[in-house]
Design a protein around this motif. Structure first.
Motif, PDB file in Angstrom:
ATOM      1  N   MET A 204      20.711 -36.817  -0.267  1.00  0.00           N
ATOM      2  CA  MET A 204      20.399 -35.417  -0.530  1.00  0.00           C
ATOM      3  C   MET A 204      21.303 -34.468   0.239  1.00  0.00           C
ATOM      4  O   MET A 204      21.664 -34.726   1.387  1.00  0.00           O
ATOM      5  CB  MET A 204      18.933 -35.133  -0.201  1.00  0.00           C
ATOM      6  N   VAL A 205      21.702 -33.379  -0.429  1.00  0.00           N
ATOM      7  CA  VAL A 205      22.318 -32.250   0.248  1.00  0.00           C
ATOM      8  C   VAL A 205      21.186 -31.311   0.609  1.00  0.00           C
ATOM      9  O   VAL A 205      20.359 -30.969  -0.241  1.00  0.00           O
ATOM     10  CB  VAL A 205      23.335 -31.535  -0.660  1.00  0.00           C
ATOM     11  N   GLU A 206      21.098 -30.904   1.880  1.00  0.00           N
ATOM     12  CA  GLU A 206      19.971 -30.079   2.308  1.00  0.00           C
ATOM     13  C   GLU A 206      20.389 -29.149   3.435  1.00  0.00           C
ATOM     14  O   GLU A 206      21.084 -29.565   4.359  1.00  0.00           O
ATOM     15  CB  GLU A 206      18.813 -30.976   2.752  1.00  0.00           C
ATOM     16  N   HIS A 207      19.950 -27.898   3.347  1.00  0.00           N
ATOM     17  CA  HIS A 207      20.246 -26.909   4.380  1.00  0.00           C
ATOM     18  C   HIS A 207      19.156 -26.828   5.441  1.00  0.00           C
ATOM     19  O   HIS A 207      19.415 -26.392   6.561  1.00  0.00           O
ATOM     20  CB  HIS A 207      20.426 -25.522   3.747  1.00  0.00           C
ATOM     21  N   ASN A 208      17.937 -27.213   5.077  1.00  0.00           N
ATOM     22  CA  ASN A 208      16.816 -27.100   6.006  1.00  0.00           C
ATOM     23  C   ASN A 208      16.872 -28.239   7.018  1.00  0.00           C
ATOM     24  O   ASN A 208      16.522 -29.381   6.715  1.00  0.00           O
ATOM     25  CB  ASN A 208      15.498 -27.127   5.229  1.00  0.00           C
ATOM     26  N   LEU A 209      17.313 -27.932   8.227  1.00  0.00           N
ATOM     27  CA  LEU A 209      17.518 -28.976   9.229  1.00  0.00           C
ATOM     28  C   LEU A 209      16.203 -29.567   9.735  1.00  0.00           C
ATOM     29  O   LEU A 209      16.184 -30.711  10.188  1.00  0.00           O
ATOM     30  CB  LEU A 209      18.349 -28.429  10.388  1.00  0.00           C
ATOM     31  N   ASN A 210      15.122 -28.804   9.662  1.00  0.00           N
ATOM     32  CA  ASN A 210      13.821 -29.367  10.028  1.00  0.00           C
ATOM     33  C   ASN A 210      13.429 -30.484   9.072  1.00  0.00           C
ATOM     34  O   ASN A 210      12.884 -31.512   9.474  1.00  0.00           O
ATOM     35  CB  ASN A 210      12.745 -28.270  10.030  1.00  0.00           C
ATOM     36  N   VAL A 211      13.711 -30.276   7.793  1.00  0.00           N
ATOM     37  CA  VAL A 211      13.453 -31.308   6.787  1.00  0.00           C
ATOM     38  C   VAL A 211      14.308 -32.530   7.055  1.00  0.00           C
ATOM     39  O   VAL A 211      13.843 -33.671   7.020  1.00  0.00           O
ATOM     40  CB  VAL A 211      13.720 -30.759   5.367  1.00  0.00           C
ATOM     41  N   VAL A 212      15.587 -32.298   7.321  1.00  0.00           N
ATOM     42  CA  VAL A 212      16.518 -33.401   7.587  1.00  0.00           C
ATOM     43  C   VAL A 212      16.055 -34.210   8.798  1.00  0.00           C
ATOM     44  O   VAL A 212      16.027 -35.444   8.770  1.00  0.00           O
ATOM     45  CB  VAL A 212      17.945 -32.862   7.812  1.00  0.00           C
ATOM     46  N   ALA A 213      15.665 -33.527   9.845  1.00  0.00           N
ATOM     47  CA  ALA A 213      15.231 -34.206  11.069  1.00  0.00           C
ATOM     48  C   ALA A 213      14.004 -35.063  10.826  1.00  0.00           C
ATOM     49  O   ALA A 213      13.871 -36.172  11.360  1.00  0.00           O
ATOM     50  CB  ALA A 213      14.935 -33.172  12.156  1.00  0.00           C
ATOM     51  N   ASP A 214      13.091 -34.566  10.005  1.00  0.00           N
ATOM     52  CA  ASP A 214      11.826 -35.250   9.767  1.00  0.00           C
ATOM     53  C   ASP A 214      11.939 -36.383   8.763  1.00  0.00           C
ATOM     54  O   ASP A 214      11.212 -37.371   8.840  1.00  0.00           O
ATOM     55  CB  ASP A 214      10.790 -34.232   9.277  1.00  0.00           C
ATOM     56  N   LEU A 215      12.880 -36.248   7.817  1.00  0.00           N
ATOM     57  CA  LEU A 215      12.865 -37.108   6.639  1.00  0.00           C
ATOM     58  C   LEU A 215      13.960 -38.168   6.600  1.00  0.00           C
ATOM     59  O   LEU A 215      13.767 -39.245   6.038  1.00  0.00           O
ATOM     60  CB  LEU A 215      12.992 -36.207   5.403  1.00  0.00           C
ATOM     61  N   CYS A 216      15.096 -37.881   7.206  1.00  0.00           N
ATOM     62  CA  CYS A 216      16.293 -38.689   6.931  1.00  0.00           C
ATOM     63  C   CYS A 216      16.558 -39.753   7.985  1.00  0.00           C
ATOM     64  O   CYS A 216      16.414 -39.527   9.181  1.00  0.00           O
ATOM     65  CB  CYS A 216      17.510 -37.774   6.799  1.00  0.00           C
ATOM     66  N   ASP A 217      16.989 -40.923   7.506  1.00  0.00           N
ATOM     67  CA  ASP A 217      17.362 -42.027   8.386  1.00  0.00           C
ATOM     68  C   ASP A 217      18.762 -41.830   8.954  1.00  0.00           C
ATOM     69  O   ASP A 217      19.053 -42.262  10.075  1.00  0.00           O
ATOM     70  CB  ASP A 217      17.331 -43.358   7.617  1.00  0.00           C
ATOM     71  N   ARG A 218      19.601 -41.182   8.162  1.00  0.00           N
ATOM     72  CA  ARG A 218      20.999 -41.018   8.563  1.00  0.00           C
ATOM     73  C   ARG A 218      21.516 -39.683   8.050  1.00  0.00           C
ATOM     74  O   ARG A 218      21.103 -39.209   6.985  1.00  0.00           O
ATOM     75  CB  ARG A 218      21.838 -42.168   8.005  1.00  0.00           C
ATOM     76  N   VAL A 219      22.421 -39.091   8.803  1.00  0.00           N
ATOM     77  CA  VAL A 219      22.963 -37.777   8.470  1.00  0.00           C
ATOM     78  C   VAL A 219      24.483 -37.826   8.567  1.00  0.00           C
ATOM     79  O   VAL A 219      25.041 -38.331   9.545  1.00  0.00           O
ATOM     80  CB  VAL A 219      22.424 -36.701   9.431  1.00  0.00           C
ATOM     81  N   THR A 220      25.145 -37.287   7.542  1.00  0.00           N
ATOM     82  CA  THR A 220      26.592 -37.094   7.583  1.00  0.00           C
ATOM     83  C   THR A 220      26.862 -35.598   7.611  1.00  0.00           C
ATOM     84  O   THR A 220      26.389 -34.863   6.743  1.00  0.00           O
ATOM     85  CB  THR A 220      27.277 -37.725   6.357  1.00  0.00           C
ATOM     86  N   VAL A 221      27.599 -35.167   8.628  1.00  0.00           N
ATOM     87  CA  VAL A 221      27.893 -33.740   8.798  1.00  0.00           C
ATOM     88  C   VAL A 221      29.333 -33.479   8.362  1.00  0.00           C
ATOM     89  O   VAL A 221      30.266 -34.129   8.848  1.00  0.00           O
ATOM     90  CB  VAL A 221      27.717 -33.298  10.264  1.00  0.00           C
ATOM     91  N   LEU A 222      29.491 -32.507   7.468  1.00  0.00           N
ATOM     92  CA  LEU A 222      30.812 -32.108   7.000  1.00  0.00           C
ATOM     93  C   LEU A 222      31.180 -30.747   7.570  1.00  0.00           C
ATOM     94  O   LEU A 222      30.316 -29.884   7.753  1.00  0.00           O
ATOM     95  CB  LEU A 222      30.843 -32.019   5.472  1.00  0.00           C
ATOM     96  N   ALA A 223      32.453 -30.559   7.831  1.00  0.00           N
ATOM     97  CA  ALA A 223      32.991 -29.257   8.234  1.00  0.00           C
ATOM     98  C   ALA A 223      34.426 -29.175   7.747  1.00  0.00           C
ATOM     99  O   ALA A 223      35.214 -30.099   7.969  1.00  0.00           O
ATOM    100  CB  ALA A 223      32.922 -29.067   9.742  1.00  0.00           C
ATOM    101  N   ARG A 224      34.728 -28.100   7.030  1.00  0.00           N
ATOM    102  CA  ARG A 224      36.090 -27.888   6.497  1.00  0.00           C
ATOM    103  C   ARG A 224      36.596 -29.096   5.720  1.00  0.00           C
ATOM    104  O   ARG A 224      37.767 -29.470   5.806  1.00  0.00           O
ATOM    105  CB  ARG A 224      37.052 -27.523   7.634  1.00  0.00           C
ATOM    106  N   GLY A 225      35.706 -29.714   4.942  1.00  0.00           N
ATOM    107  CA  GLY A 225      36.096 -30.795   4.056  1.00  0.00           C
ATOM    108  C   GLY A 225      36.251 -32.154   4.710  1.00  0.00           C
ATOM    109  O   GLY A 225      36.642 -33.114   4.051  1.00  0.00           O
ATOM    110  N   GLU A 226      35.934 -32.245   6.002  1.00  0.00           N
ATOM    111  CA  GLU A 226      36.069 -33.509   6.714  1.00  0.00           C
ATOM    112  C   GLU A 226      34.746 -33.898   7.358  1.00  0.00           C
ATOM    113  O   GLU A 226      33.913 -33.040   7.652  1.00  0.00           O
ATOM    114  CB  GLU A 226      37.142 -33.394   7.796  1.00  0.00           C
ATOM    115  N   ILE A 227      34.582 -35.198   7.610  1.00  0.00           N
ATOM    116  CA  ILE A 227      33.380 -35.648   8.299  1.00  0.00           C
ATOM    117  C   ILE A 227      33.506 -35.327   9.781  1.00  0.00           C
ATOM    118  O   ILE A 227      34.444 -35.743  10.454  1.00  0.00           O
ATOM    119  CB  ILE A 227      33.143 -37.158   8.083  1.00  0.00           C
TER     120      ILE A 227
END
Length: 252
Positions: A204-227
């Motif tokens: 999932m693409v998600e902006h709500n970081l509270n949701v991400v923290a509660d729900l996700c096993d793993r997170v990939t953070v992108l910035a300026r097209g790179e991981i």
């Protein structure tokens, strides 16, 4: 149960638009049985990566693998048939059809009834049990006879997810499923995704970081097209580079 084996992966993924490199050498793995979030500040390239993974864009360079097969050059409909399904691909809710009838229509294709829909009003009764099962799964049993247009925004999103589940995806890809929702709806859809993830992989693409923290096993953070970072939320959220990308400073 979380599986350590990748079901969807990308290697060296790049996307160039008329000289502008929107995605630069992205390599990531989505493990089977996990909820994986793709996050980042505005303009980070999340949507482009998501479109590449779901085959709405073809990469300038790089390779995408799904269940051990190279899908880099396949079309969206082809990867959907393989079990990689993006929510909006089939989530066009018919506003004046009931919740139940929306699900009956969505179930036509996997039940091989698509060409029979207009031949008989009784044909879709064959999928009634499946429709009711999906309606129950997304918590809409009380609203099965209500026209979709009369649903609250959050319940309409639940119906859209149910129509996606009609294709019985192996990997479900959700593009900002909580966008525009209030607190109550966010809680409802989060719990729905949690239940879905017991039997499927979710990206999932998600902006709500509270949701991400509660729900996700793993997170990939992108910035300026790179991981920028990849791992568990508590690890990536503590990364000074991630804080700087989101907040403009390394300090809270």
């Amino acid at each position: 149960m979380v599986n350590s084996q990748p079901i969807l992966s990308a290697t060296g993924l790049s996307m160039e638009f008329r000289g502008f490199l929107a995605v630069k050498d992205v390599t990531l793995s989505v493990n089977e049985g996990t909820v994986h979030a793709l996050i980042g500040p505005n303009g980070a390239g999340k949507t482009t990566v998501f479109n590449l993974l779901t085959k709405f864009l073809t990469p300038t360079r790089g390779r995408i693998m799904f269940r051990g097969a190279d899908i880099t050059r396949l079309k969206p409909a082809e990867v959907a048939r393989l079990g990689l399904v993006r929510s909006f691909q089939i989530s066009a809710v018919f506003p004046h059809l009931s919740v139940r009838d929306n699900l009956r229509v969505a179930l036509q294709r996997p039940s091989n009834l698509a060409t029979q829909f207009w031949r008989s009003s009784n044909v879709l009764s064959k999928v009634d049990d499946q429709a009711m099962s999906l309606i129950d799964a997304v918590g809409l049993s009380r609203y099965e006879h209500l026209p979709a247009v009369e649903l609250s925004y959050g319940r309409k999103r639940a119906l859209e997810i149910a129509t996606t589940l009609a294709l019985d995806p192996t990997v479900l890809l959700l593009d900002e499923p909580m966008a525009g929702m209030g607190h109550e709806d966010i809680g409802r859809i989060s719990e729905l995704i949690r239940r879905i993830a017991k039997q499927r992989t979710v990206l999932m693409v998600e902006h709500n970081l509270n949701v991400v923290a509660d729900l996700c096993d793993r997170v990939t953070v992108l910035a300026r097209g790179e991981i920028l970072a990849d791992g568990a939320y508590d690890v990536v959220s503590a990364d000074p580079r991630v804080r700087e990308a989101y907040m403009g400073t390394e300090h809270e």
